[in-house]
Design a protein around this motif. Structure first.
Motif, PDB file in Angstrom:
ATOM      1  N   GLY A   4     -14.927 -23.048  16.263  1.00  0.00           N
ATOM      2  CA  GLY A   4     -14.741 -24.025  17.330  1.00  0.00           C
ATOM      3  C   GLY A   4     -13.460 -23.872  18.115  1.00  0.00           C
ATOM      4  N   ASN A   5     -12.890 -22.650  18.070  1.00  0.00           N
ATOM      5  CA  ASN A   5     -11.624 -22.429  18.771  1.00  0.00           C
ATOM      6  C   ASN A   5     -11.797 -21.927  20.204  1.00  0.00           C
ATOM      7  OD1 ASN A   5      -9.796 -23.016  16.487  1.00  0.00           O
ATOM      8  ND2 ASN A   5     -10.763 -21.226  15.557  1.00  0.00           N
ATOM      9  N   GLY A   6     -13.040 -21.651  20.577  1.00  0.00           N
ATOM     10  CA  GLY A   6     -13.291 -21.232  21.950  1.00  0.00           C
ATOM     11  C   GLY A   6     -12.886 -19.804  22.255  1.00  0.00           C
ATOM     12  N   MET A   7     -12.659 -19.005  21.208  1.00  0.00           N
ATOM     13  CA  MET A   7     -12.243 -17.616  21.404  1.00  0.00           C
ATOM     14  C   MET A   7     -13.377 -16.692  20.978  1.00  0.00           C
ATOM     15  SD  MET A   7      -9.121 -17.864  22.522  1.00  0.00           S
ATOM     16  CE  MET A   7      -8.445 -16.226  22.268  1.00  0.00           C
ATOM     17  N   SER A   8     -13.651 -15.677  21.798  1.00  0.00           N
ATOM     18  CA  SER A   8     -14.681 -14.703  21.434  1.00  0.00           C
ATOM     19  C   SER A   8     -14.028 -13.498  20.767  1.00  0.00           C
ATOM     20  CB  SER A   8     -15.475 -14.265  22.665  1.00  0.00           C
ATOM     21  OG  SER A   8     -14.607 -13.731  23.650  1.00  0.00           O
ATOM     22  N   PHE A   9     -14.800 -12.794  19.941  1.00  0.00           N
ATOM     23  CA  PHE A   9     -14.301 -11.555  19.351  1.00  0.00           C
ATOM     24  C   PHE A   9     -14.798 -10.384  20.194  1.00  0.00           C
ATOM     25  CE2 PHE A   9     -18.330 -12.513  17.200  1.00  0.00           C
ATOM     26  CZ  PHE A   9     -19.012 -11.302  17.271  1.00  0.00           C
ATOM     27  N   ASN A  10     -14.351  -9.189  19.872  1.00  0.00           N
ATOM     28  CA  ASN A  10     -14.780  -7.993  20.597  1.00  0.00           C
ATOM     29  C   ASN A  10     -16.228  -7.680  20.217  1.00  0.00           C
ATOM     30  OD1 ASN A  10     -15.258  -5.469  21.660  1.00  0.00           O
ATOM     31  ND2 ASN A  10     -13.374  -4.546  20.884  1.00  0.00           N
ATOM     32  N   TRP A  11     -17.150  -7.972  21.114  1.00  0.00           N
ATOM     33  CA  TRP A  11     -18.577  -7.804  20.797  1.00  0.00           C
ATOM     34  C   TRP A  11     -18.931  -6.363  20.472  1.00  0.00           C
ATOM     35  CZ3 TRP A  11     -19.655 -10.885  25.837  1.00  0.00           C
ATOM     36  CH2 TRP A  11     -19.410 -12.251  25.606  1.00  0.00           C
ATOM     37  N   ASN A  12     -18.141  -5.402  20.943  1.00  0.00           N
ATOM     38  CA  ASN A  12     -18.425  -3.997  20.636  1.00  0.00           C
ATOM     39  C   ASN A  12     -18.380  -3.742  19.133  1.00  0.00           C
ATOM     40  OD1 ASN A  12     -18.719  -3.151  23.351  1.00  0.00           O
ATOM     41  ND2 ASN A  12     -16.505  -2.995  23.587  1.00  0.00           N
ATOM     42  N   LEU A  13     -17.643  -4.575  18.400  1.00  0.00           N
ATOM     43  CA  LEU A  13     -17.523  -4.395  16.951  1.00  0.00           C
ATOM     44  C   LEU A  13     -18.837  -4.679  16.230  1.00  0.00           C
ATOM     45  CD1 LEU A  13     -14.065  -6.151  16.401  1.00  0.00           C
ATOM     46  CD2 LEU A  13     -14.518  -3.683  16.423  1.00  0.00           C
ATOM     47  N   ALA A  14     -19.727  -5.425  16.886  1.00  0.00           N
ATOM     48  CA  ALA A  14     -21.011  -5.767  16.253  1.00  0.00           C
ATOM     49  C   ALA A  14     -22.172  -5.432  17.179  1.00  0.00           C
ATOM     50  CB  ALA A  14     -21.032  -7.251  15.891  1.00  0.00           C
ATOM     51  N   ASN A  39     -20.940 -16.256  29.876  1.00  0.00           N
ATOM     52  CA  ASN A  39     -20.947 -14.992  29.139  1.00  0.00           C
ATOM     53  C   ASN A  39     -22.092 -14.846  28.133  1.00  0.00           C
ATOM     54  OD1 ASN A  39     -20.231 -16.486  26.856  1.00  0.00           O
ATOM     55  ND2 ASN A  39     -18.088 -15.846  26.858  1.00  0.00           N
ATOM     56  N   VAL A  40     -22.897 -15.893  27.953  1.00  0.00           N
ATOM     57  CA  VAL A  40     -23.882 -15.851  26.863  1.00  0.00           C
ATOM     58  C   VAL A  40     -24.941 -14.766  27.068  1.00  0.00           C
ATOM     59  CG1 VAL A  40     -25.385 -17.672  27.837  1.00  0.00           C
ATOM     60  CG2 VAL A  40     -25.362 -17.241  25.363  1.00  0.00           C
ATOM     61  N   GLN A  41     -25.349 -14.513  28.302  1.00  0.00           N
ATOM     62  CA  GLN A  41     -26.363 -13.478  28.512  1.00  0.00           C
ATOM     63  C   GLN A  41     -25.813 -12.097  28.171  1.00  0.00           C
ATOM     64  OE1 GLN A  41     -28.153 -13.876  32.402  1.00  0.00           O
ATOM     65  NE2 GLN A  41     -29.461 -15.541  31.709  1.00  0.00           N
ATOM     66  N   ALA A  42     -24.577 -11.844  28.541  1.00  0.00           N
ATOM     67  CA  ALA A  42     -23.960 -10.555  28.208  1.00  0.00           C
ATOM     68  C   ALA A  42     -23.813 -10.403  26.698  1.00  0.00           C
ATOM     69  CB  ALA A  42     -22.590 -10.433  28.881  1.00  0.00           C
ATOM     70  N   ALA A  43     -23.460 -11.505  26.042  1.00  0.00           N
ATOM     71  CA  ALA A  43     -23.292 -11.474  24.586  1.00  0.00           C
ATOM     72  C   ALA A  43     -24.618 -11.192  23.886  1.00  0.00           C
ATOM     73  CB  ALA A  43     -22.708 -12.806  24.106  1.00  0.00           C
ATOM     74  N   ILE A  44     -25.679 -11.835  24.344  1.00  0.00           N
ATOM     75  CA  ILE A  44     -27.001 -11.621  23.756  1.00  0.00           C
ATOM     76  C   ILE A  44     -27.434 -10.169  23.936  1.00  0.00           C
ATOM     77  CG2 ILE A  44     -29.456 -12.169  24.012  1.00  0.00           C
ATOM     78  CD1 ILE A  44     -28.573 -15.079  24.642  1.00  0.00           C
ATOM     79  N   ILE A  68     -25.227  -8.020  21.372  1.00  0.00           N
ATOM     80  CA  ILE A  68     -25.370  -8.238  19.927  1.00  0.00           C
ATOM     81  C   ILE A  68     -26.830  -8.321  19.485  1.00  0.00           C
ATOM     82  CG2 ILE A  68     -24.702  -9.733  17.989  1.00  0.00           C
ATOM     83  CD1 ILE A  68     -22.313  -8.456  19.374  1.00  0.00           C
ATOM     84  N   GLN A  69     -27.702  -8.841  20.356  1.00  0.00           N
ATOM     85  CA  GLN A  69     -29.127  -9.046  20.052  1.00  0.00           C
ATOM     86  C   GLN A  69     -29.334  -9.970  18.843  1.00  0.00           C
ATOM     87  OE1 GLN A  69     -31.475  -5.337  20.229  1.00  0.00           O
ATOM     88  NE2 GLN A  69     -29.642  -4.356  21.078  1.00  0.00           N
ATOM     89  N   PRO A  70     -28.701 -11.145  18.865  1.00  0.00           N
ATOM     90  CA  PRO A  70     -28.803 -12.056  17.724  1.00  0.00           C
ATOM     91  C   PRO A  70     -30.124 -12.817  17.696  1.00  0.00           C
ATOM     92  CG  PRO A  70     -27.574 -13.114  19.463  1.00  0.00           C
ATOM     93  CD  PRO A  70     -27.886 -11.717  19.951  1.00  0.00           C
ATOM     94  N   PHE A  71     -30.377 -13.457  16.565  1.00  0.00           N
ATOM     95  CA  PHE A  71     -31.540 -14.339  16.409  1.00  0.00           C
ATOM     96  C   PHE A  71     -31.272 -15.674  17.103  1.00  0.00           C
ATOM     97  CE2 PHE A  71     -32.474 -18.049  13.623  1.00  0.00           C
ATOM     98  CZ  PHE A  71     -33.847 -18.132  13.787  1.00  0.00           C
ATOM     99  N   MET A  72     -29.997 -16.093  17.084  1.00  0.00           N
ATOM    100  CA  MET A  72     -29.607 -17.401  17.625  1.00  0.00           C
ATOM    101  C   MET A  72     -28.178 -17.311  18.158  1.00  0.00           C
ATOM    102  SD  MET A  72     -29.319 -21.037  15.467  1.00  0.00           S
ATOM    103  CE  MET A  72     -31.059 -21.481  15.503  1.00  0.00           C
ATOM    104  N   VAL A  73     -27.879 -18.121  19.176  1.00  0.00           N
ATOM    105  CA  VAL A  73     -26.492 -18.257  19.651  1.00  0.00           C
ATOM    106  C   VAL A  73     -26.015 -19.679  19.364  1.00  0.00           C
ATOM    107  CG1 VAL A  73     -26.477 -16.430  21.379  1.00  0.00           C
ATOM    108  CG2 VAL A  73     -27.363 -18.692  21.997  1.00  0.00           C
ATOM    109  N   ASP A  74     -24.720 -19.806  19.096  1.00  0.00           N
ATOM    110  CA  ASP A  74     -24.122 -21.058  18.632  1.00  0.00           C
ATOM    111  C   ASP A  74     -22.914 -21.372  19.520  1.00  0.00           C
ATOM    112  OD1 ASP A  74     -22.853 -23.094  17.259  1.00  0.00           O
ATOM    113  OD2 ASP A  74     -22.895 -22.094  15.315  1.00  0.00           O
ATOM    114  N   VAL A  75     -22.899 -22.566  20.098  1.00  0.00           N
ATOM    115  CA  VAL A  75     -21.818 -22.927  21.007  1.00  0.00           C
ATOM    116  C   VAL A  75     -21.273 -24.308  20.672  1.00  0.00           C
ATOM    117  CG1 VAL A  75     -23.351 -23.975  22.740  1.00  0.00           C
ATOM    118  CG2 VAL A  75     -21.137 -23.029  23.462  1.00  0.00           C
ATOM    119  N   SER A  76     -19.973 -24.486  20.876  1.00  0.00           N
ATOM    120  CA  SER A  76     -19.353 -25.805  20.704  1.00  0.00           C
ATOM    121  C   SER A  76     -18.399 -26.073  21.864  1.00  0.00           C
ATOM    122  CB  SER A  76     -18.620 -25.887  19.359  1.00  0.00           C
ATOM    123  OG  SER A  76     -18.170 -27.207  19.135  1.00  0.00           O
ATOM    124  N   SER A  77     -17.222 -25.463  21.827  1.00  0.00           N
ATOM    125  CA  SER A  77     -16.239 -25.730  22.883  1.00  0.00           C
ATOM    126  C   SER A  77     -16.704 -25.237  24.256  1.00  0.00           C
ATOM    127  CB  SER A  77     -14.892 -25.084  22.538  1.00  0.00           C
ATOM    128  OG  SER A  77     -15.020 -23.687  22.396  1.00  0.00           O
TER     129      SER A  77
END
Length: 204
Positions: free
Chosen positions: A131-141, A161-166, A169-178
């Motif tokens: 819940g800190n609102g910081m993204s990690f380097n998506w290239n790592l995953a 940024n959610v479409q780029a992240a999906i 990473i190609q996740p099953f679900m995305v999770d957002v708070s902040s």
């Protein structure tokens, strides 16, 4: 694409999120600016459809307390967001989401070995776990969700940024708070925008 809106504290935000397509609602029981009393969560959960995940977020809490909280509030899933050893939580009779902090040098092969129903990839903890609102380097995953079907992506996601992240990473679900808040409060227009963007990725 499944969507989880986390850190919910109001009936209004929960109902709005579900009405606009949220598949999971997260309630934070750990020390956090989004921490919610158990009975408040219960009141909200009582009004949610059975098909929606009701996820309780815990940090380094003992299994007995988690089980009691889950029964009282009506949780359907447990999210362990601290340094918990999974062996201590094997008797919890609910699906477990295990958070993993992703940072440079992180060996993500251990994600496959985790004894959890779902794995949540998040940025490293700061003052609070998640819940800190910081993204990690998506290239790592990159592409991890293509060969592991239980990956949930969190950490600094928002409507921009959610479409780029999906795609990355190609996740099953995305999770957002902040990422769906304004001045620390859930913003209904941002919730709607995030869900639309996340689910729209499959229409392109």
């Amino acid at each position: 694409m499944k969507v989880k809106i986390c850190g919910i504290k109001s009936q209004e935000a929960a109902k709005f999120a579900v009405e606009h397509g949220a598949d999971a609602i997260g309630f934070v029981f750990a020390k956090s600016k989004r921490q919610i009393p158990v009975m408040d969560a219960k009141e909200i959960i009582n009004e949610l459809p059975a098909s929606v995940w009701k996820v309780g977020v815990f940090v380094n809490e003992d299994a007995e307390t988690i089980v009691q909280t889950a029964k009282t509030a009506g949780l359907t899933h447990i999210q362990l967001h601290g340094e918990e050893q999974m062996e201590a939580y094997e008797n919890i009779d609910l699906p477990i989401i295990r958070s993993v902090s992703v940072s440079p040098g992180e060996e993500l092969t251990r994600v496959k070995k985790l004894k959890a129903n779902f794995v949540l990839l998040d940025s490293p903890p700061e003052k609070f776990h998640g819940g800190n609102g910081m993204s990690f380097n998506w290239n790592l995953a990159e592409g991890i969700g293509a060969f592991q079907q239980n990956v949930i992506l969190a950490g600094g996601l928002n409507g921009d940024n959610v479409q780029a992240a999906i795609s990355k990473i190609q996740p099953f679900m995305v999770d957002v708070s902040s990422g769906v808040e304004t001045d620390g409060q859930k913003d209904l227009s941002k919730i709607k925008d995030f869900i639309n963007k996340a689910k729209g990725i499959e229409e392109e």
